[in-house]
Write an enzyme that holds these catalytic residues in place. Structure first.
Site, mmCIF file in Angstrom:
data_model
loop_
_atom_site.group_PDB
_atom_site.id
_atom_site.type_symbol
_atom_site.label_atom_id
_atom_site.label_comp_id
_atom_site.label_asym_id
_atom_site.label_seq_id
_atom_site.Cartn_x
_atom_site.Cartn_y
_atom_site.Cartn_z
ATOM 1 N N HIS A 241 0.851 -1.185 0.000
ATOM 2 C CA HIS A 241 0.000 0.000 0.000
ATOM 3 C C HIS A 241 0.888 1.236 0.000
ATOM 4 O O HIS A 241 2.125 1.153 0.119
ATOM 5 C CB HIS A 241 -0.945 0.014 1.201
ATOM 6 N N ASP B 179 -0.091 7.053 -3.483
ATOM 7 C CA ASP B 179 -1.261 6.768 -4.312
ATOM 8 C C ASP B 179 -1.595 7.905 -5.275
ATOM 9 O O ASP B 179 -1.724 7.697 -6.478
ATOM 10 C CB ASP B 179 -2.478 6.503 -3.428
#
Length: 371
Positions: free
Chosen positions: A125, A155
């Site tokens: 992540h 992200d």
């Protein structure tokens, strides 16, 4: 469709987080984005990242559905996907297959680790991707642990925005060469790229590995946040001498000789304590009345509810509302080809989407939802 990307056709393979954010950016600026999602995917007005696209619900385990995607690819300028390496190939939608159907296609791939490398097939992540770039180590208070900066750096900044830049750059080149290509956007690469200035500072001896002890990481007393009398916070960034002088004047410390040593790093910890005492003497709103709008490089720290109500954000229409959900408006602004306000959908039936892309309605299993 309005906006600078009007006329651009993009296939989005539905995912979570950074993939939808990239697609939202393109859609906000006028691209016709068709999102390929699993059957039964519900419409959720709270999913801000899904705004502005038509959603074609297809079961990609069905060969007929795969052929439907390939039919869209034939008319598309770009395809974007955020799956692990090899997933699109196993679906029969890898870049070799798609580029054979549409040689001008820009095939945008975004992953955390990238399409190759020893970690490329591992789960991860945002926090993992920015950890190996050096970015996470630099964020946090002196003596404390690294602090996750939400998922802005990996992200959205190092991933989605890098993919958007990569896809648009490749499209620019395609317009000249007539040939498509694959764009490999890795969040590890993007997070490292966003750290370029800090690596330059470090090479020049102006930055060290000690978290919270450098000028832009909260180490400097003139570039930090401070609590006010009411427990709310303000942000100060008075780096340049003229801005720093104005801050001192407005804060009533212009005549205090201790604050003359602005760039003396050894003095920063004590001056930070001294400035914190100053800011605790007034409420946040009182400091806003005294400092906001002048060149002291000052701003109140606003929460999610307060930010849309700030006069500057309201004047610029920085936020908008869609289906009762308050959300950021499209950005940046264009003088001649402004983006339209976000909409829930751009096609309500399979025929509408397929006709818009000049395709016959040949896949009865396809269903178009709105997003």
């Amino acid at each position: 469709m309005t906006g600078p990307l009007a006329g651009l056709k993009v296939v989005e393979m539905a995912g979570i987080g950074p993939g939808p954010f990239c697609a939202m950016l393109l859609s906000d600026l006028g691209a016709d984005v068709v999102r390929v999602a699993r059957p039964g995917t519900p419409h959720d007005p709270n999913d801000v990242l899904a705004r502005g696209r038509s959603v074609l619900q297809l079961d990609l385990r069905d060969p007929a559905s795969v052929q439907q995607v390939l039919a869209l690819v034939e008319r598309a300028d770009a395809l974007i996907e955020g799956y692990r390496p090899g997933v699109m190939e196993r679906l029969g939608l890898g870049p070799d297959v798609c580029l054979a159907r549409q040689p001008r296609l820009v095939y945008g791939r975004m992953t955390g680790w990238g399409q190759h490398g020893p970690l490329s097939h591992a789960a991860g992540h945002d926090i993992n991707y920015i950890a190996i770039s050096g970015a996470l180590h630099a964020i946090g208070r002196s003596g404390g642990a690294p602090v996750p900066p939400l998922n802005y750096v990996g992200d959205f900044g190092g991933g989605a925005m890098l993919l958007a830049v990569g896809v648009l750059s490749a499209l620019f080149e395609t317009a000249r060469s007539g040939r498509g290509q694959v764009v490999d956007a890795a969040m590890t690469d993007g997070a490292a790229l966003m750290s370029a200035m800090m690596y330059g500072f470090k090479a020049a001896g102006q930055w060290n590995n000690q978290r919270g002890e450098n000028m832009l990481d909260g180490g400097a007393f003139f570039y930090d946040t401070y609590a006010c009398a009411d427990g709310r916070f303000v942000a100060v960034g008075a780096i340049e001498p003229q801005f720093y002088a104005l801050l001192r004047e407005r804060c009533g410390i212009a005549d205090d000789p201790a604050f003359d040593a602005q760039m003396d790093r050894d003095a920063w910890p004590l001056l930070k304590l001294r400035l914190a005492e100053v800011f605790r003497t007034r409420t946040r709103d009182e400091w806003c009345q005294l400092l906001e709008g002048c060149d002291a490089c000052f701003a109140p720290v606003l929460d999610w509810d307060e930010a849309p109500l700030h006069p500057h954000n309201q004047a610029r229409q920085t936020f908008c509302e869609l289906e009762g959900v308050l959300q950021p408006a499209p950005a940046p602004r264009f003088a001649r080809t402004p983006a339209a306000a976000p909409v829930r959908s751009q096609g309500a039936t399979p025929d509408a989407v397929l006709a818009r892309w000049a395709l016959p309605h040949t896949a009865p299993r396809a269903a178009v939802a709105t997003a």
